[in-house]
Design an enzyme around this catalytic site. Structure first.
Site, PDB file in Angstrom:
ATOM      1  CD1 TRP A 156      24.175   1.184  61.234  1.00 61.08           C
ATOM      2  CD2 TRP A 156      26.115   2.209  61.458  1.00 61.08           C
ATOM      3  NE1 TRP A 156      24.209   1.521  62.771  1.00 61.08           N
ATOM      4  CE2 TRP A 156      25.368   2.365  63.491  1.00 61.08           C
ATOM      5  CE3 TRP A 156      27.327   2.569  61.506  1.00 61.08           C
ATOM      6  CZ2 TRP A 156      25.642   2.689  64.085  1.00 61.08           C
ATOM      7  CZ3 TRP A 156      27.617   3.338  62.835  1.00 61.08           C
ATOM      8  CH2 TRP A 156      27.423   3.060  64.127  1.00 61.08           C
ATOM      9  CG  ASN A 157      29.344  -0.704  62.323  1.00 62.32           C
ATOM     10  OD1 ASN A 157      29.449  -1.595  61.288  1.00 62.32           O
ATOM     11  ND2 ASN A 157      30.048  -1.369  63.123  1.00 62.32           N
ATOM     12  CE  LYS A 196      17.789  -4.795  55.609  1.00 61.18           C
ATOM     13  NZ  LYS A 196      18.777  -3.687  55.812  1.00 61.18           N
ATOM     14  CB  ALA A 208      22.851  -0.469  57.448  1.00 58.89           C
ATOM     15  CB  SER A 209      18.214   1.142  55.932  1.00 57.06           C
ATOM     16  OG  SER A 209      17.013   0.470  55.691  1.00 57.06           O
ATOM     17  N   GLY A 224      25.508  -7.513  63.185  1.00 58.40           N
ATOM     18  CA  GLY A 224      24.740  -5.881  63.581  1.00 58.40           C
ATOM     19  C   GLY A 224      24.626  -6.831  65.171  1.00 58.40           C
ATOM     20  CB  SER A 225      22.240  -5.174  67.271  1.00 56.62           C
ATOM     21  OG  SER A 225      20.624  -5.218  66.398  1.00 56.62           O
ATOM     22  CB  CYS A 281      31.534  -5.564  66.686  1.00 61.05           C
ATOM     23  SG  CYS A 281      32.833  -5.756  65.253  1.00 61.05           S
ATOM     24  CD  GLU A 303      28.179  -2.989  70.779  1.00 64.25           C
ATOM     25  OE1 GLU A 303      27.071  -3.178  70.233  1.00 64.25           O
ATOM     26  OE2 GLU A 303      28.932  -3.391  70.455  1.00 64.25           O
TER      27      GLU A 303
HETATM   28  P1  NAP Z   1      21.354  -3.474  64.054  1.00 60.43           P
HETATM   29  O1  NAP Z   1      20.137  -2.896  64.060  1.00 60.43           O
HETATM   30  O2  NAP Z   1      21.692  -4.605  64.262  1.00 60.43           O
HETATM   31  O3  NAP Z   1      21.094  -3.491  61.715  1.00 60.43           O
HETATM   32  C1  NAP Z   1      22.167  -4.661  60.952  1.00 60.43           C
HETATM   33  C2  NAP Z   1      21.388  -4.700  60.164  1.00 60.43           C
HETATM   34  O4  NAP Z   1      20.330  -5.814  60.867  1.00 60.43           O
HETATM   35  C3  NAP Z   1      20.792  -3.927  59.187  1.00 60.43           C
HETATM   36  O5  NAP Z   1      20.886  -4.049  58.186  1.00 60.43           O
HETATM   37  C4  NAP Z   1      19.886  -3.490  59.948  1.00 60.43           C
HETATM   38  O6  NAP Z   1      18.939  -3.591  58.134  1.00 60.43           O
HETATM   39  C5  NAP Z   1      18.830  -5.063  59.882  1.00 60.43           C
HETATM   40  N1  NAP Z   1      18.083  -5.172  60.151  1.00 60.43           N
HETATM   41  C6  NAP Z   1      17.218  -4.757  61.660  1.00 60.43           C
HETATM   42  N2  NAP Z   1      16.622  -4.909  61.318  1.00 60.43           N
HETATM   43  C7  NAP Z   1      16.008  -6.398  61.307  1.00 60.43           C
HETATM   44  C8  NAP Z   1      14.754  -7.643  61.382  1.00 60.43           C
HETATM   45  N3  NAP Z   1      14.456  -7.281  62.633  1.00 60.43           N
HETATM   46  N4  NAP Z   1      15.705  -7.885  61.020  1.00 60.43           N
HETATM   47  C9  NAP Z   1      16.792  -8.428  60.327  1.00 60.43           C
HETATM   48  N5  NAP Z   1      17.158  -7.765  60.266  1.00 60.43           N
HETATM   49  C10 NAP Z   1      17.778  -6.713  61.159  1.00 60.43           C
HETATM   50  O7  NAP Z   1      22.793  -3.220  63.842  1.00 60.43           O
HETATM   51  P2  NAP Z   1      23.059  -1.750  63.688  1.00 60.43           P
HETATM   52  O8  NAP Z   1      22.883  -0.831  64.726  1.00 60.43           O
HETATM   53  O9  NAP Z   1      22.774  -0.969  62.482  1.00 60.43           O
HETATM   54  O10 NAP Z   1      25.062  -2.258  63.723  1.00 60.43           O
HETATM   55  C11 NAP Z   1      25.415  -2.170  64.929  1.00 60.43           C
HETATM   56  C12 NAP Z   1      26.197  -2.957  65.214  1.00 60.43           C
HETATM   57  O11 NAP Z   1      26.888  -4.451  65.204  1.00 60.43           O
HETATM   58  C13 NAP Z   1      26.498  -2.993  66.866  1.00 60.43           C
HETATM   59  O12 NAP Z   1      26.252  -4.262  67.997  1.00 60.43           O
HETATM   60  C14 NAP Z   1      28.145  -3.763  66.394  1.00 60.43           C
HETATM   61  O13 NAP Z   1      28.678  -4.388  67.304  1.00 60.43           O
HETATM   62  C15 NAP Z   1      27.917  -4.873  65.839  1.00 60.43           C
HETATM   63  N6  NAP Z   1      28.555  -5.026  65.052  1.00 60.43           N
HETATM   64  C16 NAP Z   1      29.216  -6.586  65.178  1.00 60.43           C
HETATM   65  C17 NAP Z   1      30.581  -6.561  64.151  1.00 60.43           C
HETATM   66  C18 NAP Z   1      30.450  -8.591  63.714  1.00 60.43           C
HETATM   67  O14 NAP Z   1      31.350  -8.878  63.001  1.00 60.43           O
HETATM   68  N7  NAP Z   1      31.166  -8.790  65.532  1.00 60.43           N
HETATM   69  C19 NAP Z   1      31.026  -5.918  63.361  1.00 60.43           C
HETATM   70  C20 NAP Z   1      30.466  -4.544  63.082  1.00 60.43           C
HETATM   71  C21 NAP Z   1      29.659  -4.478  64.140  1.00 60.43           C
HETATM   72  P3  NAP Z   1      18.098  -1.428  58.267  1.00 60.43           P
HETATM   73  O15 NAP Z   1      19.454  -0.724  58.343  1.00 60.43           O
HETATM   74  O16 NAP Z   1      17.561  -1.574  57.317  1.00 60.43           O
HETATM   75  O17 NAP Z   1      17.417  -1.886  59.834  1.00 60.43           O
END
Ligand code: NAP
Length: 479
Positions: free
Chosen positions: A151-152, A175, A177-178, A228-229, A284, A381
Site C-alpha cells: 500500500w505504501n 494484485k 494491496a487491499s 511487501g513485508s 522500505c 522497521e
Molecule cells: P504486506 O503485509 O506484506 O502486504 C504486501 C502485499 O502482500 C499486499 O498486497 C497484501 O495484500 C499481500 N499479502 C498479505 N498477506 C499475504 C499472504 N499471506 N500471501 C500473499 N500476499 C499477501 O506488507 P505491507 O505492510 O502492505 O507493506 C509494507 C512492507 O513492504 C514493509 O515491510 C516495506 O518495507 C515493504 N516494502 C518493500 C519495498 C522494496 O522495494 N523492498 C518497497 C515498498 C515496501 P492485502 O493488502 O490484501 O493484505
C-alpha cells in the site's frame, strides 16, 4: 474521481467477484469510505491467469519495437493524467499530493525505461567447441507473471514490475494491496486506453491468501514478483518455490542513516528529513536508525528538531501539507510501541511523541534521543514519523551497528572524507547506499536488497533479466 474503477480487469473485461462480495476502501486522512472493490479469490485469479496465458504468445511474438510503442503510449497517458492519478493516490493512501504526483511520475519512468530496454534483450553466439555446429543462446520471456504489491507505493511498485514484464514480453496478473487498489485499477484503465491488447494486464483485488495460493499453484503462471513485508515474502517465496516458480522479492528494511563528525551538517539534516519523513516514514528505504557520531550528536539533534518543526501535518490533498496520516490504526500502534519501549529503556522524547491533535491516524513528527541497540527501534522497521538518534564513537562502531540487522535494503552515509565514504560504501551490507544523498531511487539504477530484504533487483538494465529465461540451441550438421 477520474480513472477510479470499482471492478477487476480480467481478459479485457471489467468484472466483479463470482460471489458478489466487495471490500471497502477508506481514505486514511478522513476515515471516510472512498468506495468498494470486488473481493476475489482463487476462481477469479485462475480466470485472470488463463487470460494472461492466452494473451502471452501474441505479446511475446510482437516485435519489441511495437511492444515498446504501446508501453510509451501508456507512459504518455500516465503523465498526461498525473494530477488526477495523484489525487486518487493521495485519497487512498494519504501521502501529500506533491509526493503522490512524484510517485506517478516515477512509475511512468519505469515504463519508459523498460520500453527502451525491451529492444536490447540480446542473446549470444558462443564459439563452438565442435566443427559444423553453432551454439545460440536466446533470452525468452518467462511467461505469465503474478505481481503482489504493498500500500505504501500503490502506483510505482506496479509500474516497475509491469514495465519489466511487458518489456521482456511477459503478461501479468497483478494484485494490489487491499487498502490501496484504485491506483492499480487506474493503470488498468489507462493500459486499455493505450491500446494494450486484452489479457496482457489483468488486475484482481481481494483475498491476499487465496489469490497468492492460486498464483503459487497454477502451472500456467511462471513467476511471482512481490513487494511487501519480509514475513509475508518468506512464506510466499517458499510456497512458490515448492511449485518451481521464479521469485523476485522486494522486502522490508531497517536503514541506517550514518552521520560522521566531519559531515556537512545542513546537508545531513536535509537528507535525514527526506530519508526519514517522506511518506510519513512509511517507505522500505526510510532511515530507521539515525547513527550519529559523538562530536556532532547534539548539533545534529538540534538542527534536525528545528527542521522537523517545519513539517506540516494534515490531509495530503490540502496545499502545503508535508506529512499525511499513517495508513491505519495498526501503523499508529506500532509507532507508539516503539516510543514507549525506547522511553522505558532510557531514551528521551525531544520532540513530538504522541498522536497528532488532528486525531485519526495522524502522528506527531517525533525525535528520540539517547537510543541504544537494546530497544525495539534498533531491530524493527518503525514505518512512521519517528527519528531515533543513536550515538557512536568511531568508524568501526558505526559499521558494526549499521550491519547489526538481518535486513540489507538501503543505507545512508554522510561524511566529507573520501576514503571513509568508500570504506563505508564497501563495508555496508546493503543493496543501496546513499553517500551524502538521502533520496537515491531512480529507474536507471538497480533497486534490491541484501539478506532478508529480498531476492533480485528492479529497475536498471538488470531489472528485465528476472523476467527472462535462457534458451541454448545447438545447431548441427553445418559442416
Ligand atoms: P504486506 O503485509 O506484506 O502486504 C504486501 C502485499 O502482500 C499486499 O498486497 C497484501 O495484500 C499481500 N499479502 C498479505 N498477506 C499475504 C499472504 N499471506 N500471501 C500473499 N500476499 C499477501 O506488507 P505491507 O505492510 O502492505 O507493506 C509494507 C512492507 O513492504 C514493509 O515491510 C516495506 O518495507 C515493504 N516494502 C518493500 C519495498 C522494496 O522495494 N523492498 C518497497 C515498498 C515496501 P492485502 O493488502 O490484501 O493484505
Amino acid at each position: 474521481m477520474q480513472y477510479m474503477k470499482e471492478s477487476c480487469l480480467i481478459g479485457g473485461a471489467w468484472v466483479g467477484s463470482a460471489s458478489g462480495e466487495r471490500m471497502e476502501v477508506l481514505n486514511p486522512a478522513t476515515g471516510e469510505r472512498i468506495g468498494t472493490v470486488p473481493r476475489c479469490g482463487r476462481s477469479e485469479t485462475a480466470q485472470a491467469i488463463a487470460a494472461a496465458h492466452e494473451a502471452f504468445p501474441g505479446w511475446r511474438d510482437t516485435p519489441a519495437q511495437e511492444r515498446a510503442a504501446l508501453m510509451m503510449k501508456l507512459h504518455d497517458l500516465i503523465l498526461a493524467n498525473r494530477e488526477a492519478l495523484g489525487r486518487l493516490l493521495t485519497a487512498e493512501m494519504g501521502k501529500p499530493l506533491a509526493e503522490a504526483v512524484g510517485e506517478i511520475t516515477l512509475g511512468a519512468a519505469y515504463l519508459r525505461w523498460f520500453a527502451e530496454e525491451a529492444r536490447r534483450v540480446y542473446g549470444e553466439i558462443i564459439p563452438s567447441p565442435w566443427r559444423g555446429r553453432q551454439l545460440l543462446v536466446t533470452r525468452e520471456p518467462v511467461g505469465v507473471v503474478g505481481a503482489i504489491t504493498p500500500w505504501n507505493f500503490p502506483s510505482s511498485m506496479i509500474g516497475r514490475k509491469l514495465g519489466a514484464a511487458l518489456g521482456a514480453g511477459c503478461t501479468m496478473v497483478a494484485k494490489p494491496a487491499s487498502q490501496t487498489p484504485y491506483s492499480a485499477l487506474a493503470l488498468g484503465a489507462l493500459a486499455e486506453e493505450a491500446g494494450l491488447p486484452p489479457g496482457i494486464l489483468n488486475i484482481v483485488t481481494g483475498s491476499a491468501s487465496e489469490i497468492a495460493a492460486e498464483m503459487c499453484e497454477n502451472p500456467q503462471l511462471r513467476k511471482i514478483t512481490f513487494t511487501g513485508s519480509t514475513e509475508v515474502g518468506k512464506r510466499l517465496a517458499s510456497r512458490a518455490m515448492a511449485h518451481m516458480k521464479r521469485v523476485s522479492m522486494e522486502l522490508g528494511g531497517n536503514a541506517p542513516f550514518i552521520v560522521f563528525d566531519d559531515a556537512d551538517l545542513d546537508r545531513a539534516v536535509e537528507g535525514a528529513m527526506v530519508a526519514k519523513f517522506r511518506n510519513a516514514g512509511q517507505t522500505c528505504v526510510c532511515a530507521n536508525r539515525l547513527l550519529v557520531q559523538s562530536g556532532i550528536y547534539d548539533a545534529f539533534a538540534a538542527k534536525l528538531a528545528e527542521a522537523m518543526r517545519g513539517l506540516h501535518v494534515g490531509n495530503g490533498l490540502q496545499p502545503g501539507i508535508t506529512q499525511g496520516p499513517l495508513i491505519d490504526a495498526a501503523g499508529v500502534a506500532k509507532v507508539e510501541d516503539h516510543i514507549a519501549d525506547a522511553v522505558e529503556h532510557g531514551a528521551r522524547v525531544a520532540l513530538g511523541g504522541r498522536r497528532h491533535a488532528l486525531g485519526g491516524t495522524f502522528f506527531e513528527p517525533t525525535l528520540l534521543l539517547g537510543v541504544t541497540g537494546e530497544m525495539l527501534v534498533a531491530c524493527e522497521e518503525t514505518f512512521g514519523p519517528l527519528a531515533p538518534l543513536f550515538r557512536f564513537a568511531d568508524e568501526a562502531e558505526a559499521l558494526r551497528l549499521a550491519n547489526a540487522t538481518e535486513y540489507g535494503l538501503a543505507a545512508y552515509v554522510y561524511t566529507r572524507d573520501l576514503g571513509r565514504a568508500f570504506r563505508m560504501m564497501q563495508g555496508l551490507d546493503y543493496g543501496l547506499v546513499g553517500v551524502n544523498e538521502g533520496l537515491i531511487t531512480t529507474e536507471v539504477a538497480p533497486f534490491g536488497g541484501h539478506k532478508d530484504s529480498g531476492i533480485g533487483v528492479e529497475g536498471s538494465r538488470h531489472g528485465i533479466d528476472d523476467y527472462t529465461q535462457f534458451k541454448y540451441a545447438c545447431v548441427g550438421g553445418l559442416a
